[in-house]
Write an enzyme that holds these catalytic residues in place. Structure first.
Site, PDB file in Angstrom:
ATOM      1  N   CYS A 272     -57.198  26.546 -59.265  1.00  0.00           N
ATOM      2  CA  CYS A 272     -58.560  25.985 -59.322  1.00  0.00           C
ATOM      3  C   CYS A 272     -58.712  24.739 -60.202  1.00  0.00           C
ATOM      4  O   CYS A 272     -59.276  23.741 -59.737  1.00  0.00           O
ATOM      5  CB  CYS A 272     -59.571  27.028 -59.763  1.00  0.00           C
ATOM      6  SG  CYS A 272     -59.099  28.731 -59.539  1.00  0.00           S
ATOM      7  N   ARG A 301     -48.005  34.782 -62.630  1.00  0.00           N
ATOM      8  CA  ARG A 301     -48.839  35.676 -63.426  1.00  0.00           C
ATOM      9  C   ARG A 301     -47.982  36.784 -64.012  1.00  0.00           C
ATOM     10  O   ARG A 301     -47.120  37.331 -63.319  1.00  0.00           O
ATOM     11  CB  ARG A 301     -49.941  36.290 -62.560  1.00  0.00           C
ATOM     12  CG  ARG A 301     -50.901  35.233 -62.049  1.00  0.00           C
ATOM     13  CD  ARG A 301     -51.986  35.831 -61.216  1.00  0.00           C
ATOM     14  NE  ARG A 301     -52.773  34.758 -60.601  1.00  0.00           N
ATOM     15  CZ  ARG A 301     -53.706  34.948 -59.681  1.00  0.00           C
ATOM     16  NH1 ARG A 301     -53.984  36.180 -59.285  1.00  0.00           N
ATOM     17  NH2 ARG A 301     -54.360  33.928 -59.167  1.00  0.00           N
ATOM     18  N   GLN A 319     -50.263  31.347 -53.127  1.00  0.00           N
ATOM     19  CA  GLN A 319     -51.550  31.721 -52.544  1.00  0.00           C
ATOM     20  C   GLN A 319     -51.890  30.781 -51.401  1.00  0.00           C
ATOM     21  O   GLN A 319     -51.613  29.592 -51.488  1.00  0.00           O
ATOM     22  CB  GLN A 319     -52.657  31.559 -53.597  1.00  0.00           C
ATOM     23  CG  GLN A 319     -52.633  32.574 -54.700  1.00  0.00           C
ATOM     24  CD  GLN A 319     -53.803  32.328 -55.646  1.00  0.00           C
ATOM     25  OE1 GLN A 319     -53.932  31.241 -56.197  1.00  0.00           O
ATOM     26  NE2 GLN A 319     -54.655  33.318 -55.807  1.00  0.00           N
ATOM     27  N   HIS A 323     -60.564  25.810 -52.169  1.00  0.00           N
ATOM     28  CA  HIS A 323     -61.823  25.751 -52.904  1.00  0.00           C
ATOM     29  C   HIS A 323     -62.797  24.913 -52.111  1.00  0.00           C
ATOM     30  O   HIS A 323     -62.441  23.832 -51.649  1.00  0.00           O
ATOM     31  CB  HIS A 323     -61.584  25.161 -54.295  1.00  0.00           C
ATOM     32  CG  HIS A 323     -60.713  26.042 -55.126  1.00  0.00           C
ATOM     33  ND1 HIS A 323     -59.363  25.834 -55.259  1.00  0.00           N
ATOM     34  CD2 HIS A 323     -60.989  27.190 -55.801  1.00  0.00           C
ATOM     35  CE1 HIS A 323     -58.846  26.805 -56.007  1.00  0.00           C
ATOM     36  NE2 HIS A 323     -59.808  27.651 -56.335  1.00  0.00           N
ATOM     37  N   LYS A 403     -68.416  38.541 -54.759  1.00  0.00           N
ATOM     38  CA  LYS A 403     -67.286  38.268 -53.862  1.00  0.00           C
ATOM     39  C   LYS A 403     -67.221  39.255 -52.696  1.00  0.00           C
ATOM     40  O   LYS A 403     -67.792  40.346 -52.758  1.00  0.00           O
ATOM     41  CB  LYS A 403     -65.970  38.308 -54.634  1.00  0.00           C
ATOM     42  CG  LYS A 403     -65.712  39.660 -55.283  1.00  0.00           C
ATOM     43  CD  LYS A 403     -64.312  39.749 -55.855  1.00  0.00           C
ATOM     44  CE  LYS A 403     -64.102  41.112 -56.489  1.00  0.00           C
ATOM     45  NZ  LYS A 403     -62.741  41.446 -56.771  1.00  0.00           N
ATOM     46  N   HIS A 449     -64.093  30.048 -54.103  1.00  0.00           N
ATOM     47  CA  HIS A 449     -62.639  30.237 -54.042  1.00  0.00           C
ATOM     48  C   HIS A 449     -62.388  31.145 -52.859  1.00  0.00           C
ATOM     49  O   HIS A 449     -63.088  32.144 -52.703  1.00  0.00           O
ATOM     50  CB  HIS A 449     -62.068  31.013 -55.230  1.00  0.00           C
ATOM     51  CG  HIS A 449     -62.476  30.539 -56.573  1.00  0.00           C
ATOM     52  ND1 HIS A 449     -61.590  29.949 -57.433  1.00  0.00           N
ATOM     53  CD2 HIS A 449     -63.648  30.597 -57.229  1.00  0.00           C
ATOM     54  CE1 HIS A 449     -62.212  29.672 -58.565  1.00  0.00           C
ATOM     55  NE2 HIS A 449     -63.451  30.065 -58.466  1.00  0.00           N
TER      56      HIS A 449
END
Ligand SMILES: [Zn+2]
Ligand SMILES: [Zn+2]
Length: 575
Positions: A272, A301, A319, A323, A403, A449
């Site tokens: 992002c 991560r 991923q 955005h 979300k 996102h």
């Protein structure tokens, strides 16, 4: 575990099994025995140790006991009484010490007494003796602490009926065959290497090709849906992550900073901030919006080694991220479009069933309530417009916005988290995102996102399990294998090979070192969709003999016709 009848059955089974153990083994000491998902366990301290060969005997005695209509009797007792009852049971004594005095209850079933809060069934009559099965033993530290003694844990499966048990066992066996970690080895797609590091898959040629096919398809869809592609580097200054708030609230998932010329950098856990800096690089007007920035962005991560699981849980992954920056008026249409595109892509990969969750405002949140309402309404609108059934997860939104999460169901009905669409009120604020509206006023855009597949690694894992490794033609890294019967057919086989290659078909000409039957078998083990055998007859007729991995023998077919058929199957992305 909730107090359902099934959990009562499972927990009661752990007691009856312990009763059987008490009868069979002198000097055994008891740990704890709770109900768990799909069954139960009980921890014992056996002297001498037992082995898995003892399980059938324990199971048999447990079954006999169950048939004796043993009642479960609950009793509230004092600490002193409890200490007396369990005087030879050191683990129980330890538990008694930790319990508040007025809450000590025991359950008696036949000759077996356990320190236990319950609840239990009233009588073993409620338990079907054929609906449970002891499956394995494992070492387990007392209280999960490695400084404590290692106990022997006996695991059992338990259901309400025998049929449910058998269905579960069968499904497990099927799931084991589909384990993507095994398929990854067998199909030579990827491996994990201790020397490289845990949770970091190394992609072999066929696996790398499979990823490329998936990624190319995604990019094509993005471009057709008016997205723009971005690329952002893998490391960035720590200050950026402080500004975005990640260093504050997401730190436990981030790797430690590294020093680069007196400045601290970290590997990115998210894409992002990079996209935001690109948005902010030039002033934006309402005419520029909506902007849809996509990147197949690799992020890293931290995950504890204990939770790593094949490609499903890794430490670095790509991923299919995007955005969307839009005006509040555009939010409805943008969310709807995201959801539509996600469903289309998943359907193309063969997933048609989902569980959908809408997560709403949590207790701790930022942004105005009015905005939250608007964003939640937009997510709802999109779900309803697409005629999708969903469940509301109250208060489960991220602190920065509501979300939608979508879990796809695979061929065994197992859910896998894939698509997520999140509205964000945090980052536009932190980075002072703006656009100039029709009236010349500075306004803040809304940021969305979204990841549709989630991560490419994880999605490959799900695909392999869903198809048990037999990927549809358009996805298969090797689509066809040509096998010539003798050396006199070699030239013809090579001609076919070149023609297929020239038509963008991923084809392999098998080596002649092995016998024909071995070569066919090898291609089948590799789950290659088309096996094309050529011999005298095929050479004379300008045909090939076709064997399809899933459809079986298809026989002799003119080469031209086969070529058209394969091409159409690929273009139509037939599942
Ligand atoms: Zn109990
Ligand atoms: Zn993001």
């Amino acid at each position: 575990m909730p107090d359902t009848q099934l959990n009562k059955i499972r927990h009661s089974l752990s007691h009856i099994m312990a009763a059987a153990v008490q009868e069979m083994f002198a000097n055994v000491k008891f740990g704890i025995g709770p109900a768990i998902e799909n069954g139960f366990y009980y921890d014992f301290d056996f002297k001498p140790a037992i082995s898995e060969e003892d399980l059938p005997k324990i199971e048999k005695l447990t079954k006999e006991m169950l048939k004796k209509s043993i009642a479960f009797k609950r009793k509230l007792i004092s600490k002193t009484e409890a200490k007396k009852i369990f005087k030879n049971q050191s683990y129980k004594l330890e538990l008694i010490k930790e319990l508040p005095a007025k809450e000590i209850t025991i359950y008696q079933s036949g000759d077996f007494v356990d320190l236990c809060a319950g609840p239990h069934v009233k009588n073993t009559k409620e338990i079907d003796p054929e609906a449970f099965k002891l499956i394995k033993i494992a070492g387990a530290y007392w209280k999960g602490d490695e400084k404590n003694p290692m106990l022997t844990r006996i695991y059992g499966l338990a259901f309400s009926t025998k049929k449910e048990l058998l269905d579960y066992v069968q499904k497990q066996a099927e799931a084991e065959k589909r384990d993507h970690r095994l398929l990854g080895q067998k199909l030579d797609l990827f491996h994990f290497d201790q020397e490289f590091g845990m949770g970091l898959p190394l992609w072999h040629p066929k696996g790398a090709l499979l990823r490329q096919i998936i990624e190319d398809y995604c990019i094509k869809e993005y471009l057709q849906n008016d997205y723009q592609l971005l690329r952002t580097p893998h490391i960035a200054r720590l200050d950026l992550w402080k500004k975005s708030g990640h260093w504050g609230f997401y730190r436990e998932n981030m790797y430690s900073p590294m020093e680069v010329e007196d400045e601290e950098y970290i590997v990115k856990p998210m894409n992002c901030p990079g996209h935001i800096l690109i948005y902010n690089h030039q002033p934006k007007s309402y005419r520029d919006l909506p902007l849809r920035y996509a990147e197949l962005g690799t992020v890293y991560r931290f995950e504890k080694s204990g939770v790593l699981h094949g490609l499903i849980r890794v430490r670095g992954f790509t991923q299919d991220d995007a955005h969307i920056f839009c005006t509040p008026d555009q939010l409805n249409q943008e969310i709807t479009a995201c959801l539509k595109l996600g469903l289309k892509i998943l359907k193309t990969f063969g997933f048609k069933e989902y569980d959908i969750y809408l997560s709403t405002q949590p207790k701790k949140y930022i942004g105005s309530s009015k905005n939250w309402e608007k964003a939640t309404a937009a997510l709802k609108y999109a779900l309803e417009k697409n005629n999708l059934k969903y469940q509301i997860d109250p208060g489960e939104g991220v602190f920065y916005g509501p979300k939608i999460d979508l879990k796809i169901k695979d061929s065994l009905g197992r859910p896998w988290q894939c698509t997520t669409i999140q509205v964000d009120f945090n980052l536009p604020e932190k980075f002072d995102l703006a656009f100039i509206n029709e009236k010349g006023k500075k306004k803040q855009p809304i940021m969305v996102h979204r990841a549709l597949l989630g991560s490419i690694e994880r999605f490959v894992g799900v695909l392999l399990e869903h198809y048990a490794g037999a990927l549809p033609l358009w996805l298969a890294p090797v689509q066809a294998e040509i096998i010539n019967i003798g050396s006199s057919h070699q030239k013809y086989a090579q001609e076919i090979h070149s023609q297929l290659l020239a038509n963008d078909i991923r084809v392999n000409l098998s080596s002649e070192n092995l016998t024909v039957s071995k070569r066919i078998r090898e291609a089948e083990i590799q789950k290659i969709p088309y096996i094309l055998v050529v011999g005298d007859k095929e050479l004379a007729n300008n045909t090939v003999n076709v064997r399809h991995y899933r459809r079986g023998q298809e026989g002799e077919i003119k080469f031209e016709k086969l070529l058209e058929k394969i091409k159409k199957e690929i273009t139509d992305k037939i599942i």
